[in-house]
Design a protein around this motif. Structure first.
Motif, short mmCIF file in Angstrom:
data_model
loop_
_atom_site.label_atom_id
_atom_site.label_comp_id
_atom_site.label_asym_id
_atom_site.label_seq_id
_atom_site.Cartn_x
_atom_site.Cartn_y
_atom_site.Cartn_z
N ASP A 1 0.82 -1.22 0.00
CA ASP A 1 0.00 0.00 0.00
C ASP A 1 0.85 1.26 0.00
OD1 ASP A 1 -2.70 1.37 0.48
OD2 ASP A 1 -1.47 2.11 2.14
N ASN A 2 1.90 1.30 0.82
CA ASN A 2 2.82 2.44 0.84
C ASN A 2 2.08 3.76 1.01
OD1 ASN A 2 5.31 3.72 0.76
ND2 ASN A 2 5.34 3.86 -1.49
N ASN A 3 1.14 3.76 1.99
CA ASN A 3 0.39 4.98 2.31
C ASN A 3 -0.36 5.52 1.10
OD1 ASN A 3 -0.55 6.86 4.16
ND2 ASN A 3 1.09 8.33 3.68
N ASN A 4 -0.96 4.60 0.35
CA ASN A 4 -1.83 4.93 -0.79
C ASN A 4 -1.07 5.58 -1.95
OD1 ASN A 4 -4.55 4.59 -1.64
ND2 ASN A 4 -4.84 6.81 -1.57
N GLY B 1 -13.56 2.61 5.61
CA GLY B 1 -12.45 3.31 6.24
C GLY B 1 -11.21 3.32 5.35
N GLU B 2 -10.15 3.96 5.85
CA GLU B 2 -8.95 4.17 5.04
C GLU B 2 -7.67 3.64 5.67
OE1 GLU B 2 -9.02 8.27 3.00
OE2 GLU B 2 -10.25 8.52 4.82
N GLY B 3 -7.75 3.00 6.85
CA GLY B 3 -6.54 2.51 7.48
C GLY B 3 -5.92 1.36 6.69
N GLY B 4 -4.60 1.22 6.76
CA GLY B 4 -3.92 0.18 5.99
C GLY B 4 -4.12 0.41 4.51
#
Length: 573
Positions: A264-267, A387-390
């Motif tokens: 993912d690398n912070n999206n 949600g947006e975590g991970g």
């Protein structure tokens, strides 16, 4: 805002005088475990029915049937409603209904799919509905009653039907019980409820707390003294995040999460992830005053939970093509997958399913949950939140369809969604896996990931995901795993995937959905399995393949409908 808080605080103080304790911990839980702990602490008066298996169905401890697998009744061919009412008039006593109770029944919904009619009725007494009293009669077009689910409520007594608390006051009680935060949604109805042998006049509140993590609740408040008699969460969660390719970048590329360019690398974008994007048609979006928006007949981008951002795009161009790092990417992909799946069910399968809480497409918030690594469907509002975590949850088709699966379960049963033995979690996992499997050029049966649910969102450093080969080392009913609904639900999903592999996707999906529509809010996995195989037999599906999945690969021990129950012109798609 200050005035609103002050008013609410005054209400909560009065609630405490009535003996209703608040739960401050409910206001801001962060992890899934904490959220579940809060929900466990708030759950009250929710009983898991003890059912006994018999050859012809399942029975309650009081001897009344909870489900009849082969009711052996032929009504005069007519509308589903007329046939169901004829059955109830003739057999009501065997279900626990006297003649007056039968006369007072209210039809709450009627659906017709092919040659199967499903009619839901609810008990009424003293002019009020009785909570949790759904009875579902399913018929074939030739008049045969093919399945009956029975949640009859016994022991009703007359009560004073004039409430001492009004509806607004009941919602103050509910807000206090859920932790004190304001309610984002509250809908009330006056009902009768039997608890511990006593009949109560209650306000039933379908409520959504504005506190992230508390979610939606079905709460019964005694309309005379303000006691919370029953509270059950109506928010159904998946633990994770994902991407919305076709179905996700790991599956289409057939690579592991740790492969270079795929984490993912912070999206962030990467050449590898961008290469997995597919160009799709976004059907029937809205053009108004020169602006296009993701508002269609099957799906609607709709923001209400924090974070507040511009995730729902509104723009002059009809081209919403962006890479995954763009703010609007999640909404575009949720729209596509929800729209595609709702069209598949309604048009390809011919099973009519739309939200019961509002008119129009399925509402979703692609960036909600305060940014946490959770997603949910709420049956009070009929909304999906990601949600947006991970890995962003809205970027994995498995997460999207899992949450939509809860909605479909809720809508098919007119609010009678069951989580007994993790049934609805299994529904979500099955539909997610079924949808994902139908995309070409991805995992094969020789790949371990072939049986994974949440292929990108889970099975990674963020969380372990779930599987649909759970049946290979578990059995029904005593070895389903942890009582948490997500774990035993894997068994239900797995057994139905085995059946789907045996008889084909569209045929099994239709049998699955029609059978699910025939169940009540207390249905367990075996009840649902029997309903599915009865529906399949009535519509001419491959019953032998389903029976092998349910009784050989799995251990439901369902009654296999005999061949003369199978229609000659049956399961058309």
């Amino acid at each position: 805002m200050k005035l609103r808080n002050k008013t609410l605080a005054g209400g909560i103080a009065s609630v405490l005088m009535l003996g209703i304790a608040t739960n401050a911990a409910a206001l801001s839980p962060q992890s899934q475990a904490e959220r579940q702990s809060v929900r466990d602490a708030l759950t009250r008066g929710v009983d898991t029915p003890s059912l006994f298996d018999a050859v012809d169905g399942q029975y309650r401890p009081d001897g009344l049937p909870a489900a009849l697998f082969a009711p052996d009744f032929n009504a005069r061919p007519a509308s589903p409603k007329a046939m169901a009412l004829e059955y109830l008039a003739a057999r009501g006593e065997s279900l626990g209904l006297d003649a007056q109770a039968v006369a007072n029944l209210a039809v709450t919904s009627e659906r017709l799919t092919g040659n199967i009619g499903v009619v839901r009725v609810r008990q009424q007494a003293q002019g009020l509905p009785v909570y949790g009293s759904d009875i579902v009669v399913s018929t074939a077009s030739d008049g045969r009653v093919i399945f009956v689910a029975n949640d009859v409520v016994t022991g009703l007594a007359d009560v004073d039907t004039t409430p001492k608390l009004d509806a607004d006051r009941a919602l103050v009680v509910v807000a206090g019980y859920l932790g004190g935060a304001p309610l984002r949604h509250g809908k009330t109805a006056l009902m009768l409820h039997v608890a511990n042998g006593k009949t109560h006049l209650v306000w039933r509140a379908e409520a959504m707390s504005s506190a992230v993590g508390v979610g939606g609740w079905d709460v019964l408040v005694d309309a005379h003294d303000g006691t919370v008699l029953r509270a059950q969460s109506t928010t159904y969660n998946v633990d994770g995040t994902g991407t919305v390719f076709k179905p996700d970048p790991l599956s289409s590329a057939r690579v592991a999460y740790a492969t270079t360019g795929y984490p993912d690398n912070n999206n962030a974008d990467s050449a590898q992830l961008t290469a997995q994007l597919s160009s799709v048609t976004l059907r029937e979006i809205t053009l108004s005053a020169g602006q296009h928006s993701l508002n269609g007949p099957k799906a609607v981008c709709w923001q209400w939970e924090p974070p507040t951002d511009a995730a729902c795009p509104v723009q002059a161009s009809s081209d919403f093509s962006v890479t995954r790092s763009a703010l609007t990417f999640d909404a575009v992909n949720v729209y596509y997958h929800v729209d595609t799946f709702m069209r598949y069910i309604n048009t390809t399968l011919g099973v009519a399913v739309t939200p019961r809480q509002y008119t129009g497409g399925v509402r979703f918030d692609a960036h909600g949950e305060n940014g946490d690594d959770n997603s949910h469907f709420d049956s009070g509002t009929g909304e999906l939140v990601f949600g947006e975590g991970g890995v962003d949850d809205a970027q994995d088709a498995d997460v999207i369809i899992h949450e939509l699966g809860h909605g479909i379960h809720d809508w098919l049963t007119n609010g009678g969604l069951s989580q007994t033995q993790g049934l609805s979690e299994g529904v979500g996992d099955y539909l997610a896996q079924a949808y994902s499997r139908d995309f070409p050029n991805q995992w094969t049966p020789s790949d371990a990931a072939y049986n994974w649910v949440f292929s990108y969102d889970g099975h990674n450093p963020f969380w372990g995901g779930r599987v649909t080969n759970w049946h290979t080392n578990h059995s029904y009913p005593s070895n389903l795993g942890s009582p948490s609904p997500h774990i035993p639900g894997q068994y239900w999903a797995s057994c139905n995937i085995v059946a789907r592999d045996a008889i084909g996707g569209a045929m099994m999906d239709k049998a699955f959905l029609v059978g699910l529509s025939m169940t009540t809010g207390s249905a367990n996995q075996k009840t649902a399995a029997q309903a599915v195989i009865n529906a399949a037999a009535t519509q001419g599906a491959n019953v032998a393949g389903i029976a092998a999945a349910y009784n050989t690969s799995c251990t439901y021990a369902v009654t296999v409908p005999v061949s003369d129950l199978i229609f000659k012109n049956g399961f058309e798609l």
